[in-house]
Scaffold this motif. Structure first.
Motif, PDB file in Angstrom:
ATOM      1  N   ILE A   4       2.294  94.094  48.268  1.00 13.41           N
ATOM      2  CA  ILE A   4       2.866  95.195  47.972  1.00 13.41           C
ATOM      3  C   ILE A   4       1.671  96.243  47.834  1.00 13.41           C
ATOM      4  O   ILE A   4       0.581  95.860  47.699  1.00 13.41           O
ATOM      5  N   VAL A   5       1.817  97.322  48.225  1.00 18.67           N
ATOM      6  CA  VAL A   5       0.755  98.498  48.358  1.00 18.67           C
ATOM      7  C   VAL A   5       1.119  99.557  47.480  1.00 18.67           C
ATOM      8  O   VAL A   5       1.965 100.025  47.457  1.00 18.67           O
ATOM      9  N   LEU A   6       0.057  99.767  46.572  1.00 15.44           N
ATOM     10  CA  LEU A   6       0.177 100.932  45.583  1.00 15.44           C
ATOM     11  C   LEU A   6      -0.823 101.959  45.935  1.00 15.44           C
ATOM     12  O   LEU A   6      -2.049 101.547  46.064  1.00 15.44           O
ATOM     13  N   MET A   7      -0.494 103.169  46.051  1.00 16.08           N
ATOM     14  CA  MET A   7      -1.419 104.112  46.224  1.00 16.08           C
ATOM     15  C   MET A   7      -1.766 104.987  45.282  1.00 16.08           C
ATOM     16  O   MET A   7      -0.484 105.629  44.739  1.00 16.08           O
ATOM     17  N   GLY A   8      -2.852 105.544  44.515  1.00 21.53           N
ATOM     18  CA  GLY A   8      -2.854 106.396  43.494  1.00 21.53           C
ATOM     19  C   GLY A   8      -4.295 106.715  43.152  1.00 21.53           C
ATOM     20  O   GLY A   8      -5.096 106.409  43.971  1.00 21.53           O
ATOM     21  N   ILE A   9      -4.503 107.757  42.331  1.00 17.78           N
ATOM     22  CA  ILE A   9      -5.865 108.103  41.974  1.00 17.78           C
ATOM     23  C   ILE A   9      -6.024 107.300  40.628  1.00 17.78           C
ATOM     24  O   ILE A   9      -5.165 107.451  39.479  1.00 17.78           O
ATOM     25  N   ASP A  10      -7.106 106.800  40.347  1.00 18.64           N
ATOM     26  CA  ASP A  10      -7.612 106.215  38.987  1.00 18.64           C
ATOM     27  C   ASP A  10      -6.770 105.259  38.564  1.00 18.64           C
ATOM     28  O   ASP A  10      -6.539 105.454  37.325  1.00 18.64           O
ATOM     29  N   MET A  11      -6.217 104.113  39.431  1.00 18.65           N
ATOM     30  CA  MET A  11      -5.326 103.214  39.110  1.00 18.65           C
ATOM     31  C   MET A  11      -6.456 102.007  38.454  1.00 18.65           C
ATOM     32  O   MET A  11      -7.368 101.729  38.938  1.00 18.65           O
ATOM     33  N   ASP A  12      -5.840 101.426  37.574  1.00 15.14           N
ATOM     34  CA  ASP A  12      -6.728 100.343  36.999  1.00 15.14           C
ATOM     35  C   ASP A  12      -5.924  98.907  37.565  1.00 15.14           C
ATOM     36  O   ASP A  12      -5.234  98.316  37.278  1.00 15.14           O
ATOM     37  N   ARG A  13      -6.995  98.667  38.637  1.00 11.41           N
ATOM     38  CA  ARG A  13      -6.535  97.576  39.504  1.00 11.41           C
ATOM     39  C   ARG A  13      -6.410  96.081  38.715  1.00 11.41           C
ATOM     40  O   ARG A  13      -5.238  95.594  38.773  1.00 11.41           O
ATOM     41  N   GLN A  19      -0.299  92.510  35.189  1.00 10.27           N
ATOM     42  CA  GLN A  19       0.992  92.708  34.855  1.00 10.27           C
ATOM     43  C   GLN A  19       1.743  91.974  36.085  1.00 10.27           C
ATOM     44  O   GLN A  19       2.789  91.469  35.650  1.00 10.27           O
ATOM     45  N   LEU A  20       1.306  92.333  37.312  1.00  4.17           N
ATOM     46  CA  LEU A  20       2.295  91.612  38.306  1.00  4.17           C
ATOM     47  C   LEU A  20       2.174  90.198  38.256  1.00  4.17           C
ATOM     48  O   LEU A  20       3.040  89.417  38.411  1.00  4.17           O
ATOM     49  N   ASP A  21       0.986  89.539  37.942  1.00  7.77           N
ATOM     50  CA  ASP A  21       0.885  88.057  37.725  1.00  7.77           C
ATOM     51  C   ASP A  21       1.640  87.634  36.659  1.00  7.77           C
ATOM     52  O   ASP A  21       2.205  86.610  36.905  1.00  7.77           O
ATOM     53  N   ALA A  22       1.892  88.225  35.650  1.00  8.26           N
ATOM     54  CA  ALA A  22       2.808  88.038  34.478  1.00  8.26           C
ATOM     55  C   ALA A  22       4.150  87.847  35.017  1.00  8.26           C
ATOM     56  O   ALA A  22       4.942  87.056  34.123  1.00  8.26           O
ATOM     57  N   CYS A  23       4.600  88.322  36.072  1.00  5.30           N
ATOM     58  CA  CYS A  23       5.832  88.479  36.708  1.00  5.30           C
ATOM     59  C   CYS A  23       6.452  86.920  37.349  1.00  5.30           C
ATOM     60  O   CYS A  23       7.288  86.687  37.805  1.00  5.30           O
ATOM     61  N   ILE A  24       5.251  86.378  37.869  1.00  9.35           N
ATOM     62  CA  ILE A  24       5.300  85.396  38.640  1.00  9.35           C
ATOM     63  C   ILE A  24       5.920  84.118  37.790  1.00  9.35           C
ATOM     64  O   ILE A  24       5.640  83.760  36.956  1.00  9.35           O
ATOM     65  N   LEU A  25       6.931  83.469  38.532  1.00  6.65           N
ATOM     66  CA  LEU A  25       7.445  82.205  37.848  1.00  6.65           C
ATOM     67  C   LEU A  25       6.679  81.062  37.798  1.00  6.65           C
ATOM     68  O   LEU A  25       5.854  80.851  38.703  1.00  6.65           O
ATOM     69  N   THR A  26       6.671  80.135  36.919  1.00  2.45           N
ATOM     70  CA  THR A  26       6.107  79.095  36.769  1.00  2.45           C
ATOM     71  C   THR A  26       6.845  77.865  37.368  1.00  2.45           C
ATOM     72  O   THR A  26       7.975  78.118  37.941  1.00  2.45           O
TER      73      THR A  26
END
Length: 46
Positions: A4-13, A19-26
């Protein structure tokens, strides 16, 4: 593998990755009986 590619200014990587890691299934979630879950998108059934 997916990417996934996110583009923006002043984003908190770090925050975004956390938040994305929290979506991964156990492993337990991956092996559970998914047929018992309700479908949140019933119109999208295959």
């Amino acid at each position: 593998m997916n990417e996934i590619v996110l583009m923006g200014i002043d984003m908190d990587r770090e925050a975004i990755e956390k938040q994305l890691d929290a979506c991964i299934l156990t492993p337990d979630e991956m092996h559970m009986d998914w047929s018992k879950l309700s479908n949140p998108l019933p119109w999208a059934e295959i």
